[in-house]
Design an enzyme around this catalytic site. Structure first.
Site, PDB file in Angstrom:
ATOM      1  N   GLU A  98     -97.995  13.889  24.640  1.00 45.29           N
ATOM      2  CA  GLU A  98     -98.704  12.757  25.241  1.00 45.29           C
ATOM      3  C   GLU A  98     -98.504  11.444  24.491  1.00 45.29           C
ATOM      4  OE1 GLU A  98    -101.516  10.017  26.867  1.00 45.29           O
ATOM      5  OE2 GLU A  98    -101.413  10.618  24.767  1.00 45.29           O
ATOM      6  N   ASP A  99     -98.472  11.510  23.157  1.00 41.35           N
ATOM      7  CA  ASP A  99     -98.262  10.283  22.406  1.00 41.35           C
ATOM      8  C   ASP A  99     -97.273  10.532  21.280  1.00 41.35           C
ATOM      9  OD1 ASP A  99     -98.511   7.610  21.911  1.00 41.35           O
ATOM     10  OD2 ASP A  99    -100.496   7.716  21.000  1.00 41.35           O
ATOM     11  N   HIS A 104    -104.911  13.589  21.776  1.00 36.07           N
ATOM     12  CA  HIS A 104    -104.591  12.608  22.817  1.00 36.07           C
ATOM     13  C   HIS A 104    -103.792  11.479  22.157  1.00 36.07           C
ATOM     14  CE1 HIS A 104    -106.419  10.695  26.735  1.00 36.07           C
ATOM     15  NE2 HIS A 104    -105.120  10.521  26.640  1.00 36.07           N
ATOM     16  N   HIS A 147    -110.314  15.690  21.779  1.00 34.40           N
ATOM     17  CA  HIS A 147    -111.320  16.012  22.799  1.00 34.40           C
ATOM     18  C   HIS A 147    -111.767  17.465  22.651  1.00 34.40           C
ATOM     19  CE1 HIS A 147    -110.513  12.183  24.708  1.00 34.40           C
ATOM     20  NE2 HIS A 147    -109.237  12.490  24.818  1.00 34.40           N
ATOM     21  N   ASN A 158    -109.333   7.084  24.790  1.00 34.44           N
ATOM     22  CA  ASN A 158    -107.994   7.402  25.300  1.00 34.44           C
ATOM     23  C   ASN A 158    -106.944   7.202  24.220  1.00 34.44           C
ATOM     24  OD1 ASN A 158    -105.329   6.839  26.684  1.00 34.44           O
ATOM     25  ND2 ASN A 158    -106.551   7.406  28.467  1.00 34.44           N
ATOM     26  N   ASP A 159    -106.886   6.005  23.673  1.00 35.02           N
ATOM     27  CA  ASP A 159    -105.875   5.700  22.667  1.00 35.02           C
ATOM     28  C   ASP A 159    -106.493   4.866  21.558  1.00 35.02           C
ATOM     29  OD1 ASP A 159    -103.371   5.821  21.509  1.00 35.02           O
ATOM     30  OD2 ASP A 159    -102.532   4.174  22.684  1.00 35.02           O
ATOM     31  N   ASN A 202    -106.073   2.252  28.740  1.00 35.11           N
ATOM     32  CA  ASN A 202    -105.223   3.372  28.327  1.00 35.11           C
ATOM     33  C   ASN A 202    -104.559   3.056  26.989  1.00 35.11           C
ATOM     34  OD1 ASN A 202    -103.134   5.527  28.428  1.00 35.11           O
ATOM     35  ND2 ASN A 202    -103.945   5.840  30.473  1.00 35.11           N
ATOM     36  N   ASP A 253     -98.644   3.817  30.714  1.00 33.58           N
ATOM     37  CA  ASP A 253     -99.585   4.668  29.990  1.00 33.58           C
ATOM     38  C   ASP A 253     -99.681   4.184  28.537  1.00 33.58           C
ATOM     39  OD1 ASP A 253    -100.991   6.878  28.854  1.00 33.58           O
ATOM     40  OD2 ASP A 253    -100.274   8.187  30.435  1.00 33.58           O
ATOM     41  N   ASN A 254     -99.017   4.841  27.607  1.00 37.03           N
ATOM     42  CA  ASN A 254     -99.053   4.414  26.215  1.00 37.03           C
ATOM     43  C   ASN A 254     -98.028   3.321  25.935  1.00 37.03           C
ATOM     44  OD1 ASN A 254    -101.120   6.152  25.222  1.00 37.03           O
ATOM     45  ND2 ASN A 254     -99.671   7.855  25.317  1.00 37.03           N
TER      46      ASN A 254
END
Length: 364
Positions: free
Chosen positions: A54-55, A115, A135, A169-170, A225, A270-271
């Site tokens: 995801e990241d 995340h 999370h 989220n970030d 985000n 997104d990121n």
């Protein structure tokens, strides 16, 4: 009879309103957009990463952290019972292979659900602190680790929670225990999160955290985000994915933020990754976000990478660098660069590594 009629009118109006909100949200998620592939010539999938990436955060020395195994409301997961992991990838190697980082004893690995990520490097001793949004059990925390490069491990230092951080989220680190975070949902419960987004409520925000002060520094967004910082640390960049917007904020000495500009993009960014040399922004994007939320193996969600040059100028340049219809990569969420190498990560799928410097190989 009059009461029944009134009740019927109220129900019909409510259903009509909810239907309109549903169609509006589906439109915001680009439900009818089809992806035209843009291929890069020197790419390969990273072996061992099958449940998300995801990241991605890359250190100045070319070591990359990759978060994997995210379980998130309404999003698919190919390994729902598997704990999350942090991979390390050495981009200096000719054929880099991801390695799972060991995490120190005492940290609850069974509920680890990573995340967004960020790093802070101490200028006095070069110690690397890795910040990870977590999370556990549907909650929201920030975990701070100390990176031990020699032993390929992470030493857990502390867990941060706060009432102003109900759904993170970030994150972008500012110091060893301070950061900005994007808060994507106002509510904590999954059902209320769904209602919040369907009603298109502008209740997302950006929060500043330090041990001595916690405050909301930007608000009124639909779905904050990815977040990052300019090389000179003067500007903060973050995404409102539902509004298809990249926001630029000026950072002040008291850590407050003031708006500078908003850049609209034609995809769901997104990121964000910031090239430390050029200042260019790179974003992993969802060309059709609806397919991510309503996953269908017969109609796969695609991936897209954009590069934003000169974002502070009057005429920033947005370039589509890569796009795939899901046949190779599904649900891209991040694109990070280091000396001509590009990593494209995904919410729940695989990870792609491309060498932008290598010449095209002749297959004939």
């Amino acid at each position: 009879m009059g009461k029944l009629l009134t009740f019927g009118v109220v129900v019909a109006a409510l259903l009509g309103f909810l239907g309109e909100r549903f169609l509006n949200y589906r439109s915001k998620m680009l439900y009818d957009r089809e992806v035209e592939n843009i291929e890069l010539p020197n790419c390969r999938l990273l072996k061992g990463i099958d449940y998300g990436s995801e990241d991605v955060v890359i250190l100045p020395n070319g070591l990359a952290f990759i978060s994997s195994g995210l379980k998130f409301p309404l999003l698919p997961s190919f390994a729902p019972d598997r704990p999350g992991e942090i991979f390390l990838l050495d981009l200096n190697e000719n054929d880099p292979k991801p390695v799972v980082l060991r995490i120190s004893r005492g940290f609850d690995l069974t509920s680890f659900n990573p995340h967004g990520m960020s790093v802070h490097i101490d200028e006095t001793d070069n110690v690397v602190y890795l910040f990870v949004v977590n999370h556990p059990n549907h909650g929201s925390t920030v975990e701070i680790f100390k990176f031990d490069e020699e032993n390929n491990s992470l030493l857990h230092l502390k867990t941060i929670t706060h009432d102003l951080l109900p759904s993170i989220n970030d994150i972008v680190a500012l110091g060893p225990d301070s950061f900005y975070a994007t808060v994507d949902f106002y509510f904590r419960a999954t059902t209320m999160k769904v209602i919040e987004k369907l009603l298109y409520l502008p209740w997302s925000s950006v929060v500043y955290y330090s041990p001595t002060e916690v405050k909301e520094v930007a608000s009124g967004f639909y779905f904050t985000n990815g977040i990052n910082i300019s090389p000179a640390r003067k500007y903060i960049y973050f995404v409102d994915i539902a509004d298809r917007a990249v926001h630029v904020m000026e950072k002040h000495d008291n850590n407050s933020l003031t708006p500078v500009k908003v850049l609209t993009v034609e995809t769901l960014a997104d990121n964000l990754d910031v090239d430390p040399i050029t200042g260019d922004l790179w974003a992993g994007c969802h060309p059709n976000g609806w397919k991510v939320f309503v996953y269908d193996p017969e109609n796969l969600p695609g991936s897209e990478v954009i590069r934003i040059q000169n974002i502070l100028s009057d005429e920033p340049v947005v370039t589509r660098v890569y796009a795939n219809n899901g046949s190779v990569l599904q649900g891209s969420s991040v694109a990070a660069v280091y000396e001509g190498k590009l990593i494209v990560g995904t919410v729940f799928h695989k990870a792609l590594l491309c060498d932008l410097n290598e010449p095209v190989q002749d297959t004939e």
